[in-house]
Motif scaffolding. Sequence first.
Motif, PDB file in Angstrom:
ATOM      1  N   ASN A 189       2.720  17.726 -90.304  1.00 18.38           N
ATOM      2  CA  ASN A 189       2.824  18.512 -89.078  1.00 18.38           C
ATOM      3  C   ASN A 189       1.529  19.217 -88.676  1.00 18.38           C
ATOM      4  O   ASN A 189       1.367  19.578 -87.505  1.00 18.38           O
TER       5      ASN A 189
ATOM      6  N   ASN B  41       1.085  24.108 -81.989  1.00 14.09           N
ATOM      7  CA  ASN B  41       1.416  23.098 -80.967  1.00 14.09           C
ATOM      8  C   ASN B  41       1.687  23.719 -79.605  1.00 14.09           C
ATOM      9  O   ASN B  41       1.421  23.106 -78.563  1.00 14.09           O
ATOM     10  N   SER B  42       2.210  24.943 -79.606  1.00 11.86           N
ATOM     11  CA  SER B  42       2.549  25.592 -78.336  1.00 11.86           C
ATOM     12  C   SER B  42       1.350  26.294 -77.708  1.00 11.86           C
ATOM     13  O   SER B  42       1.445  26.803 -76.593  1.00 11.86           O
TER      14      SER B  42
ATOM     15  N   LYS C 241      -3.895  22.669 -85.407  1.00 12.11           N
ATOM     16  CA  LYS C 241      -3.085  21.636 -84.771  1.00 12.11           C
ATOM     17  C   LYS C 241      -3.629  20.262 -85.116  1.00 12.11           C
ATOM     18  O   LYS C 241      -4.848  20.065 -85.207  1.00 12.11           O
TER      19      LYS C 241
END
Length: 255
Positions: free
Chosen positions: A104, A84-85, A216
């Motif tokens: 997730n 995600n980052s 992701k």
Amino acid sequence: MFLAVGCSSGSDGPGEAAGGVPVVEKGKLTTCTHLPYPPFQFEKNGKIVGFDVALVDLAAKNLKVEQKILDTPFENFKTGAFLNSGECDLAAAGMTITEERKKNVDFSVPYFDATQALLATKKSGVTSLADVKAKNKKLGAQAETTGESYAKEQGFNPVAFESSDAVLNGLRTGQVDAVVIDYPVVQGWLKDKKNAAEFALGQNIETGEQYGFTVKKGNAKLLAALNKAITDARADGTYNKLYQQWIGPLPKASS
């Protein structure tokens, strides 16, 4: 292939691989993993190698980029934090596909059927979880893994170790008498004659686990590329060759 401990500098900035697949660093397919985890990913002669690495390399080749590997904490794989980052494009860490984790991250098609196993010191006389309980022995497992979860579900409070290497070192140094850990790890451990002399495989624990790579959520193009690499490798025999190279004899087909 590269190894960077910690976070990528991303000095070349984001880019696109073949087929318009977005990547966090131009010319690279950046993989988050957690080292060491033989035979899936571990360091040998200054390079990170293993079954997972070889499979992801197939996808990288198709995408006309090179795989770059980052060593990151395992707990981040469950949350997808580094995906995600934008630190990594995918995660490959011998990770079991679970419904909780699917909340997730997006998983690839399964690439490995896994089981857990009990590994114990021979002097402990332990060959099963029932023995661990009856003999009041100490049990260990890697933190945040399905092995740890399984042990807790069976009523144990296992000593938690940060990595598979730490789990096995805890067994070797007497911190615990037995551990629940992925069977392929046990296979590799017992190939060493010194280990085989002191430690023994106890029960195999069939949990129906399958490993997958993760991306992701919503990264459909990269997911498709990973799935294609896995599916093609199974179809053309490459998968079997890599399995035998890194893990061992192919599993016997069920009758």
